[in-house]
Write a protein that holds these residues in place. Structure first.
Motif, mmCIF file in Angstrom:
data_model
loop_
_atom_site.group_PDB
_atom_site.id
_atom_site.type_symbol
_atom_site.label_atom_id
_atom_site.label_comp_id
_atom_site.label_asym_id
_atom_site.label_seq_id
_atom_site.Cartn_x
_atom_site.Cartn_y
_atom_site.Cartn_z
ATOM 1 N N MET A 1 0.857 -1.180 0.000
ATOM 2 C CA MET A 1 0.000 0.000 0.000
ATOM 3 C C MET A 1 0.894 1.232 0.000
ATOM 4 S SD MET A 1 -3.163 0.731 2.615
ATOM 5 C CE MET A 1 -4.605 1.607 2.046
ATOM 6 N N ASN A 2 0.686 2.157 -0.946
ATOM 7 C CA ASN A 2 1.519 3.350 -0.975
ATOM 8 C C ASN A 2 0.885 4.466 -0.173
ATOM 9 O OD1 ASN A 2 -0.455 4.628 -2.638
ATOM 10 N ND2 ASN A 2 0.486 3.729 -4.463
ATOM 11 N N CYS A 3 1.642 5.557 -0.029
ATOM 12 C CA CYS A 3 1.183 6.648 0.824
ATOM 13 C C CYS A 3 -0.085 7.301 0.294
ATOM 14 C CB CYS A 3 2.295 7.687 0.979
ATOM 15 S SG CYS A 3 3.668 7.086 1.986
ATOM 16 N N GLU A 4 -0.224 7.363 -1.038
ATOM 17 C CA GLU A 4 -1.422 7.975 -1.591
ATOM 18 C C GLU A 4 -2.665 7.197 -1.194
ATOM 19 O OE1 GLU A 4 -1.440 10.954 -2.857
ATOM 20 O OE2 GLU A 4 0.714 10.921 -2.478
ATOM 21 N N SER A 5 -2.537 5.887 -1.048
ATOM 22 C CA SER A 5 -3.687 5.059 -0.694
ATOM 23 C C SER A 5 -4.150 5.283 0.737
ATOM 24 C CB SER A 5 -3.333 3.578 -0.895
ATOM 25 O OG SER A 5 -2.973 3.320 -2.231
ATOM 26 N N ILE A 6 -3.215 5.630 1.614
ATOM 27 C CA ILE A 6 -3.599 5.822 3.019
ATOM 28 C C ILE A 6 -3.760 7.289 3.385
ATOM 29 C CG2 ILE A 6 -2.592 3.663 3.810
ATOM 30 C CD1 ILE A 6 -0.177 5.186 4.766
ATOM 31 N N ARG A 7 -3.420 8.188 2.448
ATOM 32 C CA ARG A 7 -3.488 9.616 2.772
ATOM 33 C C ARG A 7 -4.914 10.064 3.087
ATOM 34 N NH1 ARG A 7 0.998 12.511 1.982
ATOM 35 N NH2 ARG A 7 1.696 11.201 0.247
ATOM 36 N N GLU A 8 -5.893 9.350 2.553
ATOM 37 C CA GLU A 8 -7.284 9.725 2.820
ATOM 38 C C GLU A 8 -7.644 9.574 4.298
ATOM 39 O OE1 GLU A 8 -9.630 5.682 1.618
ATOM 40 O OE2 GLU A 8 -8.650 6.800 -0.008
ATOM 41 N N VAL A 71 -9.402 -0.251 6.751
ATOM 42 C CA VAL A 71 -8.292 -0.932 6.078
ATOM 43 C C VAL A 71 -8.325 -2.391 6.494
ATOM 44 C CG1 VAL A 71 -5.784 -1.130 5.892
ATOM 45 C CG2 VAL A 71 -6.841 1.135 6.005
ATOM 46 N N MET A 73 -6.007 -5.510 4.915
ATOM 47 C CA MET A 73 -5.093 -5.946 3.872
ATOM 48 C C MET A 73 -3.838 -6.564 4.472
ATOM 49 S SD MET A 73 -3.450 -2.322 2.674
ATOM 50 C CE MET A 73 -2.349 -3.180 1.559
ATOM 51 N N LEU A 95 1.963 -0.461 6.950
ATOM 52 C CA LEU A 95 1.319 -0.357 5.639
ATOM 53 C C LEU A 95 2.190 0.355 4.609
ATOM 54 C CD1 LEU A 95 -2.318 0.636 6.696
ATOM 55 C CD2 LEU A 95 -1.415 -1.657 6.219
ATOM 56 N N ASP A 216 6.105 11.685 1.684
ATOM 57 C CA ASP A 216 6.107 10.228 1.698
ATOM 58 C C ASP A 216 6.521 9.739 3.084
ATOM 59 O OD1 ASP A 216 5.428 9.735 -1.022
ATOM 60 O OD2 ASP A 216 7.457 10.277 -1.603
#
Length: 237
Positions: A1-8, A71, A73, A95, A216
């Motif tokens: 999972m990248n940072c953009e995916s968890i930034r929300e 989340v 995963m 993550l 990041d």
């Protein structure tokens, strides 16, 4: 999972329940009891019961609030021990990517391509190599230590936050209430700004602050010698 995916998750309000199950050796019922002792909301525990009742629990990471499981995963890397926390902020480090340290010449080559790769979106490996390269330069745009890194995050002067796996342990920092990017090692730094402050775990608060300012978040191996186990690649010197 990248940072953009968890930034929300930066706009989601807690409390959060964070659970990481590395293997079948640790049963969910044991972790559930630990969460109950931490006054986890019964509705959140019920949502986790439902999620973990579907499929194998081992090797999963879950983050939940009163709104449900946010989340569910496989973590990017597996913590040494099971994790079961209730806190105002989610525990996100498992993550995000963990990178091995390359030989200096490899980091040098990668750093030389960093800007081109950043534009083309080649990923966080290049960011980590850039951090390593700049860390080796006497005047490189990198700071280390909880206090200096927190100051960089407060100022929004961070391209990447690097945390050594397990280094922060139970260390805490101060957070400026709902201003999640306002973090400090010393309470007075935030009191001077007239902010209400809360004491939060550093391994939760620093990554959240980084996500808020658009940086990041990366995890480094345990043998990387960073002051306090944390460093920031600055956006500008």
């Amino acid at each position: 999972m990248n940072c953009e995916s968890i930034r929300e998750l930066v706009s989601v309000h807690g409390p959060f329940v964070s659970v990481y199950l590395p293997s079948d050796v640790v049963e969910w019922n044991v972790l559930r009891h630990c969460l109950s002792v931490q006054d986890a909301d019964p509705a959140v525990l019920a949502a986790l019961d439902d999620a973990l009742g579907r499929g194998t629990a081992a090797g999963r990471g879950l983050i939940a609030t009163r709104d449900g499981v946010l989340v569910d995963m496989s973590p990017a890397w597996t913590p040494h021990a099971a994790v079961a926390r209730v806190s105002d902020l989610p525990y996100l480090l498992p993550l995000v990517p963990r990178h091995a340290v390359r030989a200096p010449e490899a980091s040098l080559v990668a750093a030389g391509r960093a800007r081109e790769d950043a534009v083309s979106g080649s990923g966080d490996r290049t960011v980590f190599d850039q951090f390593m390269f700049e860390s080796a330069r006497p005047e490189g745009p990198v700071v280390q230590g909880v206090g200096r890194c927190a100051a960089a995050l407060r100022a929004g002067n961070a391209d990447a936050l690097v945390i050594v796996e397990g280094a922060l342990r139970d260390r805490a920092v101060w957070v400026g209430g709902t201003h999640r990017d306002q973090v400090a090692e010393e309470e007075a730094d935030l009191r001077a700004l007239g902010m209400p402050v809360d004491h939060q775990r550093a391994d939760e608060a620093l990554p959240m602050a980084a996500l808020v300012v658009g940086a990041d978040v990366l995890v480094a191996p345990e043998d990387l010698p960073l002051t306090d186990g944390v460093g920031v690649l600055l956006r500008h010197p």
